[in-house]
Design a protein around this motif. Structure first.
Motif, PDB file in Angstrom:
ATOM      1  N   HIS A 136       0.808  -1.267   0.164  1.00 17.39           N
ATOM      2  CA  HIS A 136      -0.031  -0.001  -0.068  1.00 17.39           C
ATOM      3  C   HIS A 136       1.033   1.225   0.077  1.00 17.39           C
ATOM      4  N   GLY A 137       1.970   1.084  -0.798  1.00 17.09           N
ATOM      5  CA  GLY A 137       2.758   2.527  -0.896  1.00 17.09           C
ATOM      6  C   GLY A 137       3.639   2.544   0.435  1.00 17.09           C
ATOM      7  N   ALA A 138       3.977   1.644   1.234  1.00 20.02           N
ATOM      8  CA  ALA A 138       4.538   1.921   2.343  1.00 20.02           C
ATOM      9  C   ALA A 138       5.963   2.726   2.046  1.00 20.02           C
ATOM     10  N   HIS A 139       6.290   3.566   2.723  1.00 20.50           N
ATOM     11  CA  HIS A 139       7.744   4.331   2.766  1.00 20.50           C
ATOM     12  C   HIS A 139       7.682   5.362   1.588  1.00 20.50           C
ATOM     13  N   ARG A 140       6.299   5.681   1.110  1.00 20.74           N
ATOM     14  CA  ARG A 140       6.208   6.757   0.097  1.00 20.74           C
ATOM     15  C   ARG A 140       5.076   7.564   0.686  1.00 20.74           C
ATOM     16  N   ASN A 141       5.458   9.073  -0.043  1.00 16.89           N
ATOM     17  CA  ASN A 141       4.515  10.092   0.763  1.00 16.89           C
ATOM     18  C   ASN A 141       2.945  10.142   0.277  1.00 16.89           C
ATOM     19  N   TYR A 142       2.482   9.150  -0.473  1.00 16.38           N
ATOM     20  CA  TYR A 142       1.013   9.034  -0.429  1.00 16.38           C
ATOM     21  C   TYR A 142       0.513   7.658   0.248  1.00 16.38           C
ATOM     22  N   PHE A 143       1.533   7.081   1.195  1.00 19.76           N
ATOM     23  CA  PHE A 143       1.195   5.919   1.985  1.00 19.76           C
ATOM     24  C   PHE A 143      -0.041   6.333   3.180  1.00 19.76           C
ATOM     25  N   LEU A 144      -0.020   7.547   3.804  1.00 16.14           N
ATOM     26  CA  LEU A 144      -0.821   7.617   4.911  1.00 16.14           C
ATOM     27  C   LEU A 144      -2.129   7.944   4.269  1.00 16.14           C
ATOM     28  N   PRO A 145      -3.103   7.618   5.066  1.00 15.06           N
ATOM     29  CA  PRO A 145      -4.439   7.917   4.589  1.00 15.06           C
ATOM     30  C   PRO A 145      -4.746   9.552   4.985  1.00 15.06           C
ATOM     31  N   VAL A 146      -5.688  10.009   4.192  1.00 14.33           N
ATOM     32  CA  VAL A 146      -6.042  11.378   4.665  1.00 14.33           C
ATOM     33  C   VAL A 146      -7.747  11.292   4.708  1.00 14.33           C
ATOM     34  N   LYS A 147      -8.185  12.559   5.165  1.00 14.70           N
ATOM     35  CA  LYS A 147      -9.512  12.559   5.330  1.00 14.70           C
ATOM     36  C   LYS A 147     -10.257  13.620   4.165  1.00 14.70           C
ATOM     37  N   VAL A 148     -11.287  12.979   3.950  1.00 13.81           N
ATOM     38  CA  VAL A 148     -12.002  13.579   2.540  1.00 13.81           C
ATOM     39  C   VAL A 148     -13.379  13.867   3.207  1.00 13.81           C
ATOM     40  N   LYS A 149     -13.862  15.403   3.096  1.00 13.64           N
ATOM     41  CA  LYS A 149     -15.102  15.802   3.434  1.00 13.64           C
ATOM     42  C   LYS A 149     -15.972  16.397   2.269  1.00 13.64           C
ATOM     43  N   SER A 150     -16.917  15.934   1.726  1.00 19.47           N
ATOM     44  CA  SER A 150     -17.784  16.562   0.631  1.00 19.47           C
ATOM     45  C   SER A 150     -18.070  18.064   1.191  1.00 19.47           C
ATOM     46  N   ILE A 151     -18.104  18.938   0.415  1.00 22.63           N
ATOM     47  CA  ILE A 151     -18.618  20.292   0.532  1.00 22.63           C
ATOM     48  C   ILE A 151     -19.555  20.814  -0.443  1.00 22.63           C
TER      49      ILE A 151
ATOM     50  N   LYS B  78      -6.632  15.088  13.454  1.00 19.92           N
ATOM     51  CA  LYS B  78      -7.772  14.147  14.269  1.00 19.92           C
ATOM     52  C   LYS B  78      -8.980  14.929  14.417  1.00 19.92           C
ATOM     53  N   ASP B  79      -9.038  16.193  14.603  1.00 20.36           N
ATOM     54  CA  ASP B  79     -10.534  16.857  14.851  1.00 20.36           C
ATOM     55  C   ASP B  79     -11.271  17.042  13.428  1.00 20.36           C
ATOM     56  N   ASP B  80     -10.608  16.584  12.592  1.00 14.79           N
ATOM     57  CA  ASP B  80     -11.263  16.800  10.935  1.00 14.79           C
ATOM     58  C   ASP B  80     -12.576  15.691  10.920  1.00 14.79           C
ATOM     59  N   ASP B  81     -13.590  16.318  10.470  1.00 12.87           N
ATOM     60  CA  ASP B  81     -14.838  15.243  10.435  1.00 12.87           C
ATOM     61  C   ASP B  81     -14.903  14.477   9.337  1.00 12.87           C
ATOM     62  N   GLY B  82     -13.982  14.458   8.173  1.00 11.53           N
ATOM     63  CA  GLY B  82     -13.996  13.902   7.032  1.00 11.53           C
ATOM     64  C   GLY B  82     -14.119  12.413   7.131  1.00 11.53           C
ATOM     65  N   ASP B  83     -13.953  11.676   6.228  1.00  8.00           N
ATOM     66  CA  ASP B  83     -13.834  10.235   6.156  1.00  8.00           C
ATOM     67  C   ASP B  83     -12.427  10.084   5.781  1.00  8.00           C
ATOM     68  N   GLU B  84     -12.106   8.883   6.231  1.00  8.73           N
ATOM     69  CA  GLU B  84     -10.507   8.702   6.189  1.00  8.73           C
ATOM     70  C   GLU B  84     -10.377   7.583   4.940  1.00  8.73           C
ATOM     71  N   TYR B  85      -9.451   7.787   3.973  1.00  7.19           N
ATOM     72  CA  TYR B  85      -9.159   6.868   3.067  1.00  7.19           C
ATOM     73  C   TYR B  85      -7.875   7.031   2.576  1.00  7.19           C
ATOM     74  N   ALA B  86      -7.371   5.896   1.915  1.00  8.36           N
ATOM     75  CA  ALA B  86      -5.969   5.763   1.488  1.00  8.36           C
ATOM     76  C   ALA B  86      -5.852   5.720   0.004  1.00  8.36           C
ATOM     77  N   TYR B  87      -4.921   6.464  -0.664  1.00  6.69           N
ATOM     78  CA  TYR B  87      -4.854   6.243  -2.094  1.00  6.69           C
ATOM     79  C   TYR B  87      -3.636   5.743  -2.691  1.00  6.69           C
ATOM     80  N   TYR B  88      -3.185   4.641  -2.167  1.00  5.60           N
ATOM     81  CA  TYR B  88      -2.329   3.818  -2.883  1.00  5.60           C
ATOM     82  C   TYR B  88      -2.757   3.177  -4.197  1.00  5.60           C
ATOM     83  N   GLY B  89      -1.902   2.495  -4.821  1.00  4.60           N
ATOM     84  CA  GLY B  89      -2.134   2.047  -5.943  1.00  4.60           C
ATOM     85  C   GLY B  89      -3.360   0.919  -6.122  1.00  4.60           C
ATOM     86  N   ARG B  90      -3.925   1.114  -7.129  1.00  2.00           N
ATOM     87  CA  ARG B  90      -5.262   0.305  -7.656  1.00  2.00           C
ATOM     88  C   ARG B  90      -5.420   0.210  -9.107  1.00  2.00           C
TER      89      ARG B  90
END
Length: 343
Positions: A171-186, A231-243
């Protein structure tokens, strides 16, 4: 072999790839015989326009194709070309047929070489570790039977051809896209993205993005600890590794690919959708046909037209020259299969 997309989104689409241990597809590009005889070549300096036109016409007679392929001949050809590989897996055959079906239904695909290169790319990019059970053998290579009278089995993992959309190993370990991010629809169809280092971005309904926080830079070190803003962000958490068939990475690339396919921000909000075969096909075909997204401005028409056949150079659509010769050899094998299977 596994692959890891490592380009920053400002240069989307580059991949780096690790070859499978001992993975050397049968027949390098320099040694494979070309289907239907010698490959037509580009007009050398001084060759007449008429001669070039004749070469183009001869090539088009072989490669121009918008029709179906005989499934029995496809299967026979696949087993003939790849059956002796250590990575062969019969389970890949129905997945190949599914992918060929998408191609047959796509009226934009008009050249056998385009089909061959998509199949070769999917072959290379989706060969993955497979867990399987195999019998325990004695020194005479005969099955060992347990006390219960049943053959003993053991588990093993091996690299196997899948030809189906897969997730990036690690899942992209050791790369700068490895960590999940939080996404919130606006409102207005856009989204807000918050990374673990606190950098925030807005994404428009058209797939473009801009920074909210001053000096925000997309991507975070894989060792980054989540800050309070994340941590306080109310978005949903997703990871964007290769698919997919061609490994799509970085949240910005998911957003852009999604809008280019007229899916809104579906792939940003549901990244696992890229594992659906039909969507994975659309991502791959759109890039290779238009040069957009991961293809970095390069497309089929650059490498295959008339008498020009450049399977090695075509790797630039996905990942520079990485394993270009290996994939070119696989593409030529698929070309041979497809030409024999035209129906």
């Amino acid at each position: 072999m596994r692959h890891h997309r490592n380009a920053h989104p400002t240069a989307p689409g580059a991949l780096s790839q690790q070859a499978l241990p001992g993975h050397h597809p049968a027949g390098s590009v320099a040694h494979l015989p070309h289907a239907m005889g010698a490959k037509p070549r580009l007009r050398p300096p001084g060759k007449s326009a008429a001669a070039q036109a004749a070469a183009d016409n001869a090539a088009n007679a072989i490669y121009a194709w918008q029709g179906t392929f005989d499934r029995i001949k496809l299967r026979e050809g696949f087993i003939r070309e790849f059956g002796k590989s250590a990575h062969y897996d019969a389970a890949a055959i129905p997945q190949m047929e599914l992918l060929v079906g998408f191609i047959e239904a796509d009226t934009r695909i008009t050249d056998v070489r385009w089909t061959a290169y998509m199949l070769a790319t999917a072959y290379w990019e989706t060969t993955s570790l497979k867990k399987e059970s195999v019998p325990v053998l004695d020194k005479h290579h005969k099955p060992v039977v347990g006390k219960n009278g049943k053959p003993l089995v053991r588990s093993r993992k091996r690299w196997a051809i899948t030809l189906s959309p897969v997730e990036e190993v690690g899942h992209g370990a050791h790369r700068n896209y490895f960590l999940p991010v939080k996404v919130k629809s606006i409102p207005k169809g856009g989204a807000r993205v918050t990374e673990q280092d606190g950098d925030q971005f807005t994404v428009t309904a058209e797939g473009t993005y801009k920074a909210i926080t001053h000096g925000a830079k997309q991507g975070a070190a894989p060792t980054q600890k989540a800050v309070t803003a994340y941590k306080d962000d109310d978005g949903d958490e997703y990871a964007y590794y290769g698919r997919g068939y061609v490994q799509l990475t970085w949240w910005s690339n998911y957003a852009k690919a999604s809008t280019e396919l007229n899916l809104g921000l579906q792939l940003l909000l549901n990244p696992d959708d890229v594992l659906q075969p039909q969507i994975a096909y659309k991502v791959m075909a759109h890039g290779m046909l238009t040069g957009k997204g991961f293809a970095n401005g390069r497309k089929f028409a650059t490498y295959f037209h008339g008498a020009k056949t450049d399977y090695v150079g075509a790797r630039h659509m996905v990942n520079g020259s990485d394993h270009a010769g290996d994939i070119a050899g696989i593409a030529q094998q698929f070309e041979s299969i497809l030409i024999a299977a035209k129906s």
